[in-house]
Design a protein around this motif. Sequence first.
Motif, PDB file in Angstrom:
ATOM      1  N   GLY A   6       0.851  -1.175   0.000  1.00 49.80           N
ATOM      2  CA  GLY A   6       0.000   0.000   0.000  1.00 49.80           C
ATOM      3  C   GLY A   6       0.885   1.222   0.000  1.00 49.80           C
ATOM      4  N   GLY A   7       1.827   1.256   0.926  1.00 54.83           N
ATOM      5  CA  GLY A   7       2.651   2.446   1.097  1.00 54.83           C
ATOM      6  C   GLY A   7       3.602   2.711  -0.040  1.00 54.83           C
ATOM      7  N   LEU A   8       3.764   1.761  -0.928  1.00 54.31           N
ATOM      8  CA  LEU A   8       4.721   1.975  -2.019  1.00 54.31           C
ATOM      9  C   LEU A   8       4.025   2.455  -3.276  1.00 54.31           C
ATOM     10  CD1 LEU A   8       6.728  -1.343  -1.683  1.00 54.31           C
ATOM     11  CD2 LEU A   8       7.062   0.795  -0.474  1.00 54.31           C
ATOM     12  N   GLU A   9       2.733   2.701  -3.142  1.00 54.39           N
ATOM     13  CA  GLU A   9       1.957   2.936  -4.342  1.00 54.39           C
ATOM     14  C   GLU A   9       2.460   4.088  -5.189  1.00 54.39           C
ATOM     15  OE1 GLU A   9      -1.614   3.175  -2.339  1.00 54.39           O
ATOM     16  OE2 GLU A   9      -1.814   1.014  -2.284  1.00 54.39           O
ATOM     17  N   ALA A  10       2.900   5.122  -4.545  1.00 59.40           N
ATOM     18  CA  ALA A  10       3.262   6.300  -5.317  1.00 59.40           C
ATOM     19  C   ALA A  10       4.578   6.101  -6.060  1.00 59.40           C
ATOM     20  CB  ALA A  10       3.345   7.511  -4.416  1.00 59.40           C
ATOM     21  N   GLU A  11       5.148   4.929  -5.948  1.00 59.51           N
ATOM     22  CA  GLU A  11       6.419   4.682  -6.625  1.00 59.51           C
ATOM     23  C   GLU A  11       6.258   4.219  -8.055  1.00 59.51           C
ATOM     24  OE1 GLU A  11       9.511   5.281  -5.483  1.00 59.51           O
ATOM     25  OE2 GLU A  11       8.366   6.321  -3.960  1.00 59.51           O
ATOM     26  N   GLU A  12       5.017   4.179  -8.530  1.00 61.65           N
ATOM     27  CA  GLU A  12       4.815   3.750  -9.907  1.00 61.65           C
ATOM     28  C   GLU A  12       5.649   4.606 -10.854  1.00 61.65           C
ATOM     29  OE1 GLU A  12       3.048   1.281  -9.995  1.00 61.65           O
ATOM     30  OE2 GLU A  12       1.362   1.432  -8.617  1.00 61.65           O
ATOM     31  N   PHE A 276      -6.043  12.142  -1.934  1.00 64.08           N
ATOM     32  CA  PHE A 276      -4.954  11.582  -2.751  1.00 64.08           C
ATOM     33  C   PHE A 276      -3.920  10.808  -1.946  1.00 64.08           C
ATOM     34  CE2 PHE A 276      -5.800  15.617  -5.327  1.00 64.08           C
ATOM     35  CZ  PHE A 276      -6.924  15.038  -5.870  1.00 64.08           C
ATOM     36  N   GLY A 277      -3.806  11.131  -0.671  1.00 60.61           N
ATOM     37  CA  GLY A 277      -2.829  10.393   0.136  1.00 60.61           C
ATOM     38  C   GLY A 277      -3.334   9.019   0.540  1.00 60.61           C
ATOM     39  N   GLY A 278      -4.568   8.706   0.178  1.00 61.25           N
ATOM     40  CA  GLY A 278      -5.174   7.460   0.627  1.00 61.25           C
ATOM     41  C   GLY A 278      -4.560   6.235  -0.031  1.00 61.25           C
ATOM     42  N   LEU A 279      -4.532   5.151   0.728  1.00 63.31           N
ATOM     43  CA  LEU A 279      -3.974   3.915   0.190  1.00 63.31           C
ATOM     44  C   LEU A 279      -4.980   3.239  -0.739  1.00 63.31           C
ATOM     45  CD1 LEU A 279      -2.446   2.525   3.484  1.00 63.31           C
ATOM     46  CD2 LEU A 279      -1.236   3.659   1.628  1.00 63.31           C
ATOM     47  N   VAL A 280      -4.481   2.730  -1.851  1.00 60.74           N
ATOM     48  CA  VAL A 280      -5.353   2.129  -2.861  1.00 60.74           C
ATOM     49  C   VAL A 280      -6.019   0.851  -2.338  1.00 60.74           C
ATOM     50  CG1 VAL A 280      -5.357   1.014  -5.133  1.00 60.74           C
ATOM     51  CG2 VAL A 280      -4.168   3.184  -4.814  1.00 60.74           C
ATOM     52  N   ALA A 284      -9.869  -0.079  -2.543  1.00 62.77           N
ATOM     53  CA  ALA A 284     -10.322  -1.124  -3.472  1.00 62.77           C
ATOM     54  C   ALA A 284     -11.197  -2.140  -2.727  1.00 62.77           C
ATOM     55  CB  ALA A 284      -9.120  -1.804  -4.113  1.00 62.77           C
ATOM     56  N   ILE A 285     -10.811  -2.472  -1.499  1.00 59.99           N
ATOM     57  CA  ILE A 285     -11.607  -3.435  -0.715  1.00 59.99           C
ATOM     58  C   ILE A 285     -13.011  -2.861  -0.474  1.00 59.99           C
ATOM     59  CG2 ILE A 285     -11.800  -4.552   1.563  1.00 59.99           C
ATOM     60  CD1 ILE A 285      -8.686  -4.795   1.486  1.00 59.99           C
ATOM     61  N   THR A 286     -13.058  -1.585  -0.107  1.00 57.24           N
ATOM     62  CA  THR A 286     -14.359  -0.932   0.107  1.00 57.24           C
ATOM     63  C   THR A 286     -15.189  -0.928  -1.177  1.00 57.24           C
ATOM     64  OG1 THR A 286     -13.630   0.491   1.885  1.00 57.24           O
ATOM     65  CG2 THR A 286     -15.408   1.332   0.529  1.00 57.24           C
ATOM     66  N   PHE A 287     -14.566  -0.542  -2.292  1.00 57.57           N
ATOM     67  CA  PHE A 287     -15.344  -0.440  -3.536  1.00 57.57           C
ATOM     68  C   PHE A 287     -15.872  -1.825  -3.939  1.00 57.57           C
ATOM     69  CE2 PHE A 287     -12.446   3.432  -4.498  1.00 57.57           C
ATOM     70  CZ  PHE A 287     -13.158   4.174  -3.561  1.00 57.57           C
ATOM     71  N   TRP A 311     -13.339   6.358 -10.893  1.00 60.96           N
ATOM     72  CA  TRP A 311     -12.462   6.553  -9.723  1.00 60.96           C
ATOM     73  C   TRP A 311     -11.469   7.652 -10.115  1.00 60.96           C
ATOM     74  CZ3 TRP A 311      -9.653   2.042  -6.670  1.00 60.96           C
ATOM     75  CH2 TRP A 311      -8.816   2.586  -5.701  1.00 60.96           C
ATOM     76  N   ILE A 312     -11.564   8.762  -9.429  1.00 62.68           N
ATOM     77  CA  ILE A 312     -10.733   9.929  -9.773  1.00 62.68           C
ATOM     78  C   ILE A 312      -9.492   9.922  -8.879  1.00 62.68           C
ATOM     79  CG2 ILE A 312     -10.755  12.459  -9.851  1.00 62.68           C
ATOM     80  CD1 ILE A 312     -13.875  12.105 -10.351  1.00 62.68           C
ATOM     81  N   PHE A 313      -8.323   9.864  -9.502  1.00 68.01           N
ATOM     82  CA  PHE A 313      -7.079   9.692  -8.734  1.00 68.01           C
ATOM     83  C   PHE A 313      -5.887  10.082  -9.617  1.00 68.01           C
ATOM     84  CE2 PHE A 313      -5.284   6.831  -5.183  1.00 68.01           C
ATOM     85  CZ  PHE A 313      -5.896   7.580  -4.195  1.00 68.01           C
ATOM     86  N   PRO A 314      -4.732  10.397  -9.015  1.00 66.49           N
ATOM     87  CA  PRO A 314      -3.578  10.777  -9.834  1.00 66.49           C
ATOM     88  C   PRO A 314      -3.118   9.665 -10.786  1.00 66.49           C
ATOM     89  CG  PRO A 314      -3.244  11.429  -7.562  1.00 66.49           C
ATOM     90  CD  PRO A 314      -4.456  10.547  -7.572  1.00 66.49           C
ATOM     91  N   TYR A 315      -2.590  10.087 -11.939  1.00 64.94           N
ATOM     92  CA  TYR A 315      -2.245   9.113 -12.987  1.00 64.94           C
ATOM     93  C   TYR A 315      -1.194   8.110 -12.548  1.00 64.94           C
ATOM     94  CZ  TYR A 315       2.032  11.737 -14.008  1.00 64.94           C
ATOM     95  OH  TYR A 315       3.252  12.343 -13.909  1.00 64.94           O
ATOM     96  N   PHE A 316      -0.323   8.508 -11.601  1.00 65.27           N
ATOM     97  CA  PHE A 316       0.753   7.574 -11.247  1.00 65.27           C
ATOM     98  C   PHE A 316       0.274   6.392 -10.401  1.00 65.27           C
ATOM     99  CE2 PHE A 316       0.906  10.274  -7.559  1.00 65.27           C
ATOM    100  CZ  PHE A 316       1.016  11.579  -8.038  1.00 65.27           C
ATOM    101  N   PHE A 317      -1.022   6.328 -10.130  1.00 60.85           N
ATOM    102  CA  PHE A 317      -1.591   5.148  -9.471  1.00 60.85           C
ATOM    103  C   PHE A 317      -2.173   4.154 -10.471  1.00 60.85           C
ATOM    104  CE2 PHE A 317      -1.513   8.183  -6.009  1.00 60.85           C
ATOM    105  CZ  PHE A 317      -1.135   7.409  -4.934  1.00 60.85           C
ATOM    106  N   GLU A 318      -1.953   4.415 -11.767  1.00 63.80           N
ATOM    107  CA  GLU A 318      -2.620   3.596 -12.783  1.00 63.80           C
ATOM    108  C   GLU A 318      -2.396   2.094 -12.584  1.00 63.80           C
ATOM    109  OE1 GLU A 318      -1.227   4.052 -16.810  1.00 63.80           O
ATOM    110  OE2 GLU A 318      -3.113   3.267 -17.630  1.00 63.80           O
ATOM    111  N   SER A 319      -1.128   1.692 -12.466  1.00 63.49           N
ATOM    112  CA  SER A 319      -0.905   0.247 -12.416  1.00 63.49           C
ATOM    113  C   SER A 319      -1.463  -0.340 -11.122  1.00 63.49           C
ATOM    114  CB  SER A 319       0.574  -0.089 -12.584  1.00 63.49           C
ATOM    115  OG  SER A 319       1.274   0.464 -11.523  1.00 63.49           O
ATOM    116  N   ARG A 320      -1.403   0.451 -10.077  1.00 59.96           N
ATOM    117  CA  ARG A 320      -1.923  -0.021  -8.785  1.00 59.96           C
ATOM    118  C   ARG A 320      -3.445  -0.214  -8.850  1.00 59.96           C
ATOM    119  NH1 ARG A 320      -1.043  -2.967  -4.861  1.00 59.96           N
ATOM    120  NH2 ARG A 320      -1.443  -2.190  -2.789  1.00 59.96           N
ATOM    121  N   ILE A 321      -4.140   0.741  -9.435  1.00 61.62           N
ATOM    122  CA  ILE A 321      -5.603   0.630  -9.531  1.00 61.62           C
ATOM    123  C   ILE A 321      -5.972  -0.532 -10.448  1.00 61.62           C
ATOM    124  CG2 ILE A 321      -7.683   1.788 -10.428  1.00 61.62           C
ATOM    125  CD1 ILE A 321      -6.633   4.397  -9.266  1.00 61.62           C
TER     126      ILE A 321
END
Length: 493
Positions: A6-12, A276-280, A284-287, A311-321
Amino acid sequence: MAAPVGGLEAEEGGGAGRRASAVEVSAPSDPAAPAPRCPHGPTLLFVKVSQGKEEPRKFYACSACRDRKDCNFFQWEDEKLSEARLAAREAYNQRHQPPLSRAQCIERYLSFVQLPLTQRKFCQSCQQLLLPADWREHSEHQLLSDISITQLRKPSQLLYPLENKKTHAQFLFADRSCRFLAGLLATLGFRRVLCVGTPRLHEQIRLTAAGDRSNTKSLLLDIDFRYSQFYLEDSFCHYNMFNHHFFDGKAALEVCRAFLQEEEGEGVIMVTDPPFGGLVEPLAITFKKLIAMWKEGQSQEDSHKELPIFWIFPYFFESRICQFFPSFHMLDYQVDYDNHTLYKHGKTGRKQSPVRIFTNIPPDRITLPIEEGYRFCSLCQRYVSLENQHCVHCNSCTSKDGRKWSHCFLCRKCVKPSWIHCSTCNRCALPDHSCAGPKDGCFICGALDHKRSNCPNIGIAKRPNKPVCSTEQVPRQPWLSHTETLSQNKERF
Ligand SMILES: C[S@@+](CC[C@H](N)C(=O)[O-])C[C@H]1O[C@@H](n2cnc3c(N)ncnc32)[C@H](O)[C@@H]1O
Ligand SMILES: [Zn+2]
Ligand SMILES: [Zn+2]
Ligand SMILES: [Zn+2]
Ligand SMILES: [Zn+2]
Ligand SMILES: [Zn+2]
Ligand SMILES: [Zn+2]
C-alpha cells in the motif's frame, strides 16, 4: 502474510524515490479476529517495512486519519488490553461521535427551511446552520444571514473546504470539471449516481436535476459530517470509505443498498474522488464491497455485468488501480480543482493536473471536450490530450501526464520527455538520478524490477512477530510516510 503493498503505491513509473521504508496494509495473523475500533470505525492493520530489516511488528491505526492530531489510535497487533482499557476506549469512541444524530440533523434542516429568509443564519465559525434557539450561543461568532434556498443547495460553497492534507484533503472540483463530469454522466444515461467523497458533484447533479426535472438522483457518502445538515436521509450518509463504515449503522447501510439496487441495479454509477494520500488497497476493498452490494440486487442473467465506476485519482496510481480492477482504463481528461493551487486548468507542462478518471466504461463511449484540448485518436479509439501523440512503435497514445512523451528504442517504450536513457541503470530515468543502487528497488533483495511484495525471497525473509518489547519504537502515523512518498512523486512529474 503482508498483502500487496500500500505504502509503495506512489512509486509507480520507475521514479527515483528516496524512501528508506514504507507502510503497508497487512492482513491479520488471525483472520477471525475483529479489528479494534476507533471513533472512525474498524481500524486497519499496518506494517512498516524497511529496506534490509526483518519483518517488524504489525499495528492497528485509524483507517481515515493520516494525522495523529485527528485520531491517535494505536495498538500493536499482539497487544492484549485489559477489560478496563477496552471499556474506556468504547466510552471514548462514543464521546467522539458527531454531536447530533442523523434524525436530529434532518429535523433541524426541515425547521430551517420553514424559517423566513431573514431568520436563516449560518455560523461560519461553527460551520453550522442556526435555528433561532441557537442564536444567543453564537452571538459573538461570524454569522452569515439571509441564507437562500440556492445557498442551501450549494453547501460546498457555504462550508469552507477541510484542506487538512493528511485527513480530509477536501479538494473541490473546479466548476468546469464538475460540469463536465455531470454532463458526461447524463450523456451516458445514468439515472442514479453514488457519490463517494464527491460533495460538489452531488450538488451539481441535484441542481441540474431540479432545473431540467430529469429526476436524476444522487446519494453522497462522505466522512465530512457538516454535510448532514443539508440533506435528507435518502441523499447523504456519514461514511468512511477506507473501511466501509456507516457511522449511523444499519439504517444508513440500507439507504445505500436500496439506492444501488433500485431498478434491479440498472442506471447507477459510482463516482469517487478519494483523498490523494489514501492507500489504494483499503479503497479497493471498500469499492468491492459496494460492488457486491449492487450485485446482490441483480437478476441472474445480469450476473456478468460490472457496476460502472469513475475513480478519480492521480495518474501515477494507474498500475496499482488496474491491479485491483483489471477492467479499468485511465482517461486523459485532467480533473481540475478550485482550491488546489498546484492543479488548475490552463497550466502547462509539469503544472498540469495529474488527476485522471479511471473507469470500466469503454473509452470509446467517452467524449472529451475538443475545446479544452482533447482530440480523438482513431487508432486507439479514444479521446486523448492534444500533445499525447500516437507512437507507431508502441501502437498507442502513450503519454500519461499530458506532455509529449518520446520513444526509447532501448527500453522499447515511450518515456517522459525529461528522462534520458542511462546505460548504467539500463533504463530511462531523470538526468540527475542516482545510479548508485537499489534505493527504489526491492527491500528484500535489492532488485529494481520488482517490489518487496513480489520478491521471490519473501518467504525466506519473513519471521514470526517478535514478543512485546517496551523499547520498540511506536511507528509514526502510518499514512505519513505514504504522504511523503506521494509528495516526492509530485515533485517528479
Ligand atoms: C479530494 S476531495 C474530493 C471532492 C470532490 N473533488 C468534489 O469536489 O466533490 C475528498 C473528499 O473525500 C472526503 N473524505 C476524506 N476522507 C474520507 C473518508 N475516510 N471517507 C469518506 N470520505 C472521505 C472528503 O470530505 C472530501 O469530500
Ligand atoms: Zn480514527
Ligand atoms: Zn458559532
Ligand atoms: Zn493513439
Ligand atoms: Zn513508444
Ligand atoms: Zn530507455
Ligand atoms: Zn543510472
